[in-house]
Design an enzyme around this catalytic site. Structure first.
Site, PDB file in Angstrom:
ATOM      1  CG  HIS A  40      -2.882  19.744  -1.412  1.00  0.00           C
ATOM      2  ND1 HIS A  40      -3.674  19.091  -2.324  1.00  0.00           N
ATOM      3  CD2 HIS A  40      -2.080  18.780  -0.909  1.00  0.00           C
ATOM      4  CE1 HIS A  40      -3.354  17.813  -2.361  1.00  0.00           C
ATOM      5  NE2 HIS A  40      -2.375  17.602  -1.519  1.00  0.00           N
TER       6      HIS A  40
ATOM      7  CE1 TYR B 114      -4.340  14.457  -3.901  1.00  0.00           C
ATOM      8  CE2 TYR B 114      -6.388  13.833  -2.831  1.00  0.00           C
ATOM      9  CZ  TYR B 114      -5.040  14.130  -2.755  1.00  0.00           C
ATOM     10  OH  TYR B 114      -4.408  14.103  -1.540  1.00  0.00           O
TER      11      TYR B 114
HETATM   12  N1  NAP Z   1      -2.037  15.900   1.834  1.00  0.00           N
HETATM   13  C1  NAP Z   1      -1.228  15.382   0.947  1.00  0.00           C
HETATM   14  O1  NAP Z   1      -0.336  16.034   0.427  1.00  0.00           O
HETATM   15  C2  NAP Z   1      -1.402  13.931   0.559  1.00  0.00           C
HETATM   16  C3  NAP Z   1      -0.370  13.251  -0.118  1.00  0.00           C
HETATM   17  C4  NAP Z   1      -0.558  11.911  -0.445  1.00  0.00           C
HETATM   18  C5  NAP Z   1      -1.752  11.280  -0.132  1.00  0.00           C
HETATM   19  N2  NAP Z   1      -2.736  11.968   0.506  1.00  0.00           N
HETATM   20  C6  NAP Z   1      -4.045  11.339   0.817  1.00  0.00           C
HETATM   21  O2  NAP Z   1      -3.801  10.110   1.440  1.00  0.00           O
HETATM   22  C7  NAP Z   1      -4.482   9.073   0.712  1.00  0.00           C
HETATM   23  C8  NAP Z   1      -3.721   7.784   0.854  1.00  0.00           C
HETATM   24  O3  NAP Z   1      -2.536   7.863   0.071  1.00  0.00           O
HETATM   25  P1  NAP Z   1      -1.200   7.190   0.541  1.00  0.00           P
HETATM   26  O4  NAP Z   1      -0.151   7.622  -0.385  1.00  0.00           O
HETATM   27  O5  NAP Z   1      -1.091   7.453   1.977  1.00  0.00           O
HETATM   28  O6  NAP Z   1      -1.494   5.662   0.300  1.00  0.00           O
HETATM   29  P2  NAP Z   1      -1.353   4.491   1.374  1.00  0.00           P
HETATM   30  O7  NAP Z   1      -2.485   4.532   2.303  1.00  0.00           O
HETATM   31  O8  NAP Z   1       0.037   4.475   1.919  1.00  0.00           O
HETATM   32  O9  NAP Z   1      -1.562   3.254   0.422  1.00  0.00           O
HETATM   33  C9  NAP Z   1      -0.601   2.966  -0.550  1.00  0.00           C
HETATM   34  C10 NAP Z   1      -0.843   1.552  -1.035  1.00  0.00           C
HETATM   35  O10 NAP Z   1      -0.741   0.703   0.068  1.00  0.00           O
HETATM   36  C11 NAP Z   1      -1.570  -0.435  -0.115  1.00  0.00           C
HETATM   37  N3  NAP Z   1      -2.415  -0.552   1.066  1.00  0.00           N
HETATM   38  C12 NAP Z   1      -3.172   0.418   1.641  1.00  0.00           C
HETATM   39  N4  NAP Z   1      -3.829  -0.057   2.690  1.00  0.00           N
HETATM   40  C13 NAP Z   1      -3.464  -1.331   2.819  1.00  0.00           C
HETATM   41  C14 NAP Z   1      -3.836  -2.356   3.713  1.00  0.00           C
HETATM   42  N5  NAP Z   1      -4.732  -2.135   4.695  1.00  0.00           N
HETATM   43  N6  NAP Z   1      -3.267  -3.571   3.562  1.00  0.00           N
HETATM   44  C15 NAP Z   1      -2.375  -3.801   2.562  1.00  0.00           C
HETATM   45  N7  NAP Z   1      -2.000  -2.857   1.657  1.00  0.00           N
HETATM   46  C16 NAP Z   1      -2.551  -1.664   1.786  1.00  0.00           C
HETATM   47  C17 NAP Z   1      -2.363  -0.201  -1.362  1.00  0.00           C
HETATM   48  O11 NAP Z   1      -1.726  -0.871  -2.423  1.00  0.00           O
HETATM   49  P3  NAP Z   1      -2.550  -1.711  -3.521  1.00  0.00           P
HETATM   50  O12 NAP Z   1      -3.381  -0.705  -4.253  1.00  0.00           O
HETATM   51  O13 NAP Z   1      -1.486  -2.331  -4.339  1.00  0.00           O
HETATM   52  O14 NAP Z   1      -3.386  -2.662  -2.750  1.00  0.00           O
HETATM   53  C18 NAP Z   1      -2.235   1.289  -1.548  1.00  0.00           C
HETATM   54  O15 NAP Z   1      -2.352   1.679  -2.896  1.00  0.00           O
HETATM   55  C19 NAP Z   1      -4.593   9.605  -0.700  1.00  0.00           C
HETATM   56  O16 NAP Z   1      -5.612   8.967  -1.429  1.00  0.00           O
HETATM   57  C20 NAP Z   1      -4.874  11.058  -0.434  1.00  0.00           C
HETATM   58  O17 NAP Z   1      -6.240  11.250  -0.146  1.00  0.00           O
HETATM   59  C21 NAP Z   1      -2.576  13.273   0.868  1.00  0.00           C
END
Ligand code: NAP
Length: 264
Positions: free
Chosen positions: A109, A52
């Site tokens: 990762h 990141y």
């Molecule tokens: N291990 C891996 O390979 C890997 C890969 C991807 C991610 N991750 C980790 O997982 C974390 C989360 O990433 P993700 O891709 O899973 O994102 P996510 O939690 O699916 O969130 C994506 C988007 O959903 C919206 N959102 C999240 N929570 C919400 C809620 N309670 N209510 C309404 N909308 C909501 C937000 O949009 P808005 O910003 O538009 O509000 C957010 O940007 C990353 O920061 C990282 O630490 C790990």
């Protein structure tokens, strides 16, 4: 649910069920303010990664919060090793950026960079070393399929504590290509059929699943068949609870009921 609820790992260490991630929305960006605000709002589990490219600002946010180190659960992930570099040296560089003496959890990762060179077992031995040295209280993996887990379980001294999941490719999810060979997958109802084998293999071997991308059904692929199900559950819960319930809360609870840590 209170942020105090914990999930217990195979080494007896308890992990706060909800993690604030510094990838996706914060990928490559200054995470300091977001991290500080998350901590001020009761989040203690922080999910970082070398990839990141913002571990220093994760560290700055932690420092700015004033929260004692012992009350936080800090995670980072090993990306790639440069020629001749050891896992320990790589983690030490991360610790310096984070401004801490140890991480609570250190993950590989992705299996891809090590697998490509036939060095997955060797990388895992390096992970065991940093665990024994106390630089990472727990060690685990991310985006590992069952076949990748089997490679490191064969003859290992320490079973991974966590797998932040990877599932085989299906119709609906987002993906990133890293080093030309990693497809990162998410855990939510649309991919459950494909993810199930990994989650259940983890349960059989004492490996806790951590999920990311859990909000995908409402934020990335809204309009699918899960919408109606979420709406029905939400309305039922609003009646019994007597308070508004969001689709996001229902999805989060669904992940938790699979026994998984929620990273969002
Ligand atoms: N291990 C891996 O390979 C890997 C890969 C991807 C991610 N991750 C980790 O997982 C974390 C989360 O990433 P993700 O891709 O899973 O994102 P996510 O939690 O699916 O969130 C994506 C988007 O959903 C919206 N959102 C999240 N929570 C919400 C809620 N309670 N209510 C309404 N909308 C909501 C937000 O949009 P808005 O910003 O538009 O509000 C957010 O940007 C990353 O920061 C990282 O630490 C790990």
């Amino acid at each position: 649910m209170s942020t105090n609820h914990t999930i217990t790992l195979n080494n007896g260490i308890r992990v706060p069920w909800l993690a604030f991630g510094t990838g996706t929305a914060l990928y490559g960006k200054d995470a300091a303010d977001s991290v500080r605000i998350a901590i001020e709002n009761g989040i203690t589990h922080l999910d970082g990664a070398q990839m990141y490219n913002n571990e220093d600002t994760l560290g700055a946010g932690i420092k700015a919060s004033g929260k004692p180190r012992s009350e936080l659960y800090i995670v980072t992930k090993l990306n790639v090793l440069s020629p001749g570099e050891t896992v320990k040296e790589s983690l030490e560089a991360s610790l310096k950026k984070l401004g801490v003496d140890y991480v609570d959890l250190f993950l590989i990762h992705s299996p891809a960079p090590a697998s490509k060179e036939g060095r997955l077992k060797e990388w895992w031995q390096g992970m065991e070393e940093v665990n024994k040295a106390g630089l990472a209280k727990s060690i685990g993996v991310s985006n590992f399929r069952v076949e990748d887990l089997k490679v490191i379980l064969d003859g290992t001294q320490i079973v991974p504590a966590v797998n932040q999941v990877f599932v085989p490719r299906t119709q609906i999810y987002t993906f990133n290509i890293v080093n030309g060979c990693l497809v990162q997958i998410e855990l939510h109802p649309y991919v459950w059929k494909a993810a199930r084998a990994i989650v259940e293999f983890g349960q059989e071997h004492g490996i806790v699943t951590a999920s990311y991308g859990g909000q995908t059904p409402i934020v990335r692929v809204a309009g699918g068949p899960v919408d109606g199900v979420l709406s029905t559950i939400r309305q039922r819960l609003e009646k019994t609870r007597g308070q508004p319930v969001s689709s996001s809360q229902v999805l989060t609870k669904w992940i938790l009921q699979k026994g998984a840590i929620v990273v969002t």
